[in-house]
Design a protein around this motif. Structure first.
Motif, PDB file in Angstrom:
ATOM      1  N   SER A  85      37.599  37.449  33.069  1.00 35.03           N
ATOM      2  CA  SER A  85      37.428  36.064  32.652  1.00 35.03           C
ATOM      3  C   SER A  85      36.040  35.566  33.057  1.00 35.03           C
ATOM      4  O   SER A  85      35.349  36.200  33.849  1.00 35.03           O
ATOM      5  N   VAL A  86      35.666  34.426  32.502  1.00 34.82           N
ATOM      6  CA  VAL A  86      34.396  33.789  32.838  1.00 34.82           C
ATOM      7  C   VAL A  86      34.692  32.758  33.928  1.00 34.82           C
ATOM      8  O   VAL A  86      35.490  31.845  33.702  1.00 34.82           O
ATOM      9  N   PRO A  87      34.078  32.880  35.100  1.00 36.09           N
ATOM     10  CA  PRO A  87      34.359  31.938  36.185  1.00 36.09           C
ATOM     11  C   PRO A  87      34.057  30.486  35.787  1.00 36.09           C
ATOM     12  O   PRO A  87      33.153  30.213  34.989  1.00 36.09           O
ATOM     13  N   ASP A  88      34.813  29.568  36.372  1.00 35.79           N
ATOM     14  CA  ASP A  88      34.625  28.147  36.083  1.00 35.79           C
ATOM     15  C   ASP A  88      33.196  27.692  36.352  1.00 35.79           C
ATOM     16  O   ASP A  88      32.649  26.876  35.608  1.00 35.79           O
ATOM     17  N   GLU A  89      32.576  28.213  37.416  1.00 39.51           N
ATOM     18  CA  GLU A  89      31.205  27.815  37.764  1.00 39.51           C
ATOM     19  C   GLU A  89      30.221  28.220  36.668  1.00 39.51           C
ATOM     20  O   GLU A  89      29.262  27.503  36.384  1.00 39.51           O
ATOM     21  N   ASP A  90      30.447  29.369  36.067  1.00 37.42           N
ATOM     22  CA  ASP A  90      29.572  29.834  34.984  1.00 37.42           C
ATOM     23  C   ASP A  90      29.753  28.963  33.739  1.00 37.42           C
ATOM     24  O   ASP A  90      28.783  28.571  33.093  1.00 37.42           O
TER      25      ASP A  90
END
Length: 117
Positions: free
Chosen positions: A82-87
């Motif tokens: 998944s794509v981290p929330d921060e990214d």
């Protein structure tokens, strides 16, 4: 799952650039973003003792530092699921919540596309 051959040519380009950055630099992630003028910014993971940035956040920072006003799309090549929330937040800050973020495997196959929002 979105198959890479079905991608828009400009989206395929940023996936290819992200994949190349990952391979060339031997880093865990490669990323590329496309700004509102069509310019692309490519980066790999930054892992210094004093500075740690994901490839996607680094690519967004490069776009901002180069004067980009908005983003059309982003891509990250990684083994992560998944794509981290921060990214996603970094992409959202510059491109808005609807900006697509393509998540691709190391072989360049896009596993999924998520919105930055």
């Amino acid at each position: 799952m979105t198959e890479t051959p079905a991608l828009d040519p400009e989206d395929r380009k940023i996936v290819t650039l992200a994949r190349s950055a990952r391979a060339r630099n031997g880093v865990p992630e490669g990323a590329a973003v496309r700004d509102e003028t069509g310019r692309t910014y490519v980066a790999g993971t930054v892992a210094l003792d004093s500075l740690k940035l994901s490839a996607l956040r680094t690519a967004v920072a490069m776009a901002v530092a180069s004067g980009a006003k908005s983003l059309e799309a982003a891509a990250v090549v990684t083994e992560a699921a998944s794509v981290p929330d921060e990214d996603r937040a970094a992409v959202r800050d510059l491109g808005g919540p609807a900006t697509p973020v393509l998540l691709a495997a190391p072989d360049g196959m896009v596993r999924r596309t998520v919105d930055a929002g």
